[in-house]
Each structure stands twice: as structure tokens, then as C-alpha cells.
Design a protein around this motif. Sequence first.
Motif, short mmCIF file in Angstrom:
data_model
loop_
_atom_site.label_atom_id
_atom_site.label_comp_id
_atom_site.label_asym_id
_atom_site.label_seq_id
_atom_site.Cartn_x
_atom_site.Cartn_y
_atom_site.Cartn_z
N CYS A 116 62.17 22.50 47.24
CA CYS A 116 63.57 22.85 47.64
C CYS A 116 64.95 22.84 46.44
CB CYS A 116 63.79 22.15 48.99
SG CYS A 116 62.03 22.35 50.26
N CYS B 124 66.96 18.34 53.52
CA CYS B 124 66.98 18.60 54.91
C CYS B 124 67.46 16.77 55.64
CB CYS B 124 66.97 19.59 55.65
SG CYS B 124 66.94 20.55 55.22
N CYS C 24 64.33 16.42 57.51
CA CYS C 24 62.08 16.68 56.23
C CYS C 24 61.64 15.54 56.24
CB CYS C 24 62.45 17.98 55.84
SG CYS C 24 61.48 18.32 55.20
N GLY D 170 58.80 22.78 51.59
CA GLY D 170 59.40 23.00 50.31
C GLY D 170 59.57 24.30 50.98
N ARG E 68 71.52 20.78 56.83
CA ARG E 68 71.38 21.98 56.68
C ARG E 68 72.04 22.14 55.78
NH1 ARG E 68 65.96 23.99 56.33
NH2 ARG E 68 66.12 26.30 56.64
S1 SF4 Z 1 63.30 21.60 56.06
FE1 SF4 Z 1 62.35 23.00 54.76
S2 SF4 Z 1 64.00 23.56 53.53
FE2 SF4 Z 1 64.29 21.37 54.08
S3 SF4 Z 1 63.49 20.05 53.67
FE3 SF4 Z 1 62.00 20.25 54.79
S4 SF4 Z 1 60.50 21.71 53.31
FE4 SF4 Z 1 62.56 22.18 52.63
#
Ligand code: SF4
Length: 378
Positions: free
Chosen positions: A12, A16, A19, A63, A134
Motif C-alpha cells: 500500500c 489507512c 486497517c 493491500g 484515507r
Molecule cells: S484499507 Fe486498503 S488501502 Fe488502506 S491500508 Fe488497508 S489494504 Fe491498504
Amino acid sequence: MIQAAYIHLPFCVHKCDFCDFAAFAGVQHVEREYCEILLEEIKQRLKQTQAQIKLDSIFYGGGTPSVVAPENMRFIHQGLLDLVECSNDAEISMESTPHSITKEKCEFWRELGINRISIGIESLSDDELRAIGRDHTVAQAYEGIEIACQADFPVVSLDFMYCLPTQTLDSWQKTLDQFVELASTMKQIRHVSAYGLELVGNSPLYSRFPKDSVAYPDDETFNAMRDSLIETLALAGFEQYEVSNFARPGYACRHNMTYWRNAEYLAFGVGAHRYVDGVRSSNLKSLTRYIREPLSVDLFEPIDQATRQKEAIMLGFRMLEGINLTEFENEYGVDLFVQFEKPIKRMLEQGMLKLENGHLSIPQKQLALSNSVIAEFM
Ligand code: SF4
């Protein structure tokens, strides 16, 4: 026969705040090494399995697979296809963030054979995107969706989240209305996943919004958000087919249906969970450790017949179609109706279950209460 394979690509650009996946930012320098180890893991595990394999779905999840360099995507995808049989019309999905999508990448992914792109939009409010950490904006979300639709993916799926800090019922409805407008002009948008935010221990989100913060919608608002989601999407032609998934008719995600039908599936990569040869197992969740020992596992759980049956019930009731009683009996040797006659009859009378065309299911309005139904079978 195993028909589904999941490939985890953990890279990534930014982690986020909410996450909890095996997803890592700032490790792009090990991408090639990871892909080489991943392909070696695939080779070794395929050698070990007893199962017959013909893939009908491949799912690149993470990811953010869409940030992986094209040559590495080709290396993995071609490498996999060289090792396993795959049907000509297999569903090949890839997860992405909206701001990692470009016209050139889309052309490459389409040429590679990817026919389903799943874009993490989460919200169409800049305030809410900021609140959950985000790193993209609503404008970037629109741009990414438009590029993917112009690239003519047969299926573009959008992911949303609700029950976010600072989110209100009105702001969620606004996101839904904006989605409906988008989907009315872009026909390739054929699938939606929408999950309520699940807070995980030690989430960085807590530093700004502690667990008991009033910024999180309360239970009543959560229920109202879920109801407005189901109603709005139904009016826009998206049928709910699972607790959190909606599709235009005929476009349910084949890969995820494998999980909910309790079928076995392959999975490779850091932290990946598989169900193969009657065993559920998962790879190490630490990237450094996975790179050192890609065949080591965190979990190794042989599934006995009683557990298989329970899992089939738990997973089957997540789907609107519910459980096909004949198929259940053929697969597990149990007539569910006979084994649970009393509770089934009671729940049918109470409207908590319905029986139609040999399928025992939870009515759509009750689906959110599926846990209390499932408990009766455990
Ligand atoms: S939510 Fe998706 S983009 Fe954000 S860190 Fe997790 S896997 Fe990565």
C-alpha cells in the motif's frame, strides 16, 4: 474440485488508520523479492495438495494490488496460469484504490485478463475520508471510477464503509445518492460491497476518535444506515445477495460465493487464509517472517465433519439464497429439516426463516439478525 484461488499482494502507498489487514506501506523495495517468493510458495503448495484444481476465479487482494508494477503482476499471473488449469471464462478480480488507477494500467490489466476491478471508495464525503485516514479525495474517487469504466472492465465493483466517525445518516444517504447517480451513467458498475466499520484493537483511528467517542454513529443510526443502504441500492437495481454484498442480476462475485458455499479454495501470500484438503490454514502475518518462511503457518485447523456442517450453516445463512436443503444433505449426509425440526418450524412461524424452492433462508429484513438464527443450529 478446487475452483478458486486468492493471491495476497500486501503493498500500500499509505496505511489507512482503520486497517487491520496484512497491508504495508513503505515496503515497495521488496516487491520483486516478494513476488518471487510468492510464486515459489504457489509451486510448493500446489505440489503438496491432493485436490483436483480447475480455477473458475482468481482474486488479487491486498493491500493494493493496483500499485504493484505491471512486470510483477505479469510474473505472478502468468506464473500461476503456467501451474494450474483455469477455465476460459474465469472471473479474475483485482482490488485497487481509486487514485492508483490510470488508463495505461487499465489497458495492461485488461490485456493480462483481469475482468473485474474492485475499487475501495469507502465514502463520497471528503470529511469522512479524512476522518478514517484515507489518502484520496472524492474527486480522485470519481476520476478512478471513470477511468475503470472507460477501460470497459466487464465488472466494476465499488466498496463502501458506513458507521464511520463523523458520519451521519444524512451524509451516508448523500454518499448513496451520489453512487446511484454514478451507477445510472456507468453501466459497468455492477457490484457493491458495503461494510459497517469494525473497530480493531489498537487501531490508530482511536488516537483521534477513541472507542467511546460520540463521533461514531450509535446502534440505532447504524441500523438506519444499513436499512437505507439496502433500500437505496434495491431501487437502483442492485440486489442484495449476501449480508454486505449487492449486484445487478447475474453479477454476484463468484469468488466470494465460493467462501459462502463452504467450498475449498487456495490462498497464497503473507497472512493468506486457505481451505484445502479439509484443513483451514493461514500464512504468517508478518512480512519479514513470511519472506523468510513462506511455507510456515500461523493456523492449522483440520475441519471435522461436525465443524464442516456448522460452518456451512453459518456461511449459508449469510446469503439471501440461504441453504439448498438437498445439496446440504448430499454434501453433509444430514437432513437439516429433520435434525432441527423444532427450531426450524418455530422460526418459520415467527418469520425468522423462510422455505422456498427447497432453500431455507433468512428473509431479507431479518438478515441483520442472522446471528440469533444461526445460534439455534449450533
Ligand atoms: S484499507 Fe486498503 S488501502 Fe488502506 S491500508 Fe488497508 S489494504 Fe491498504
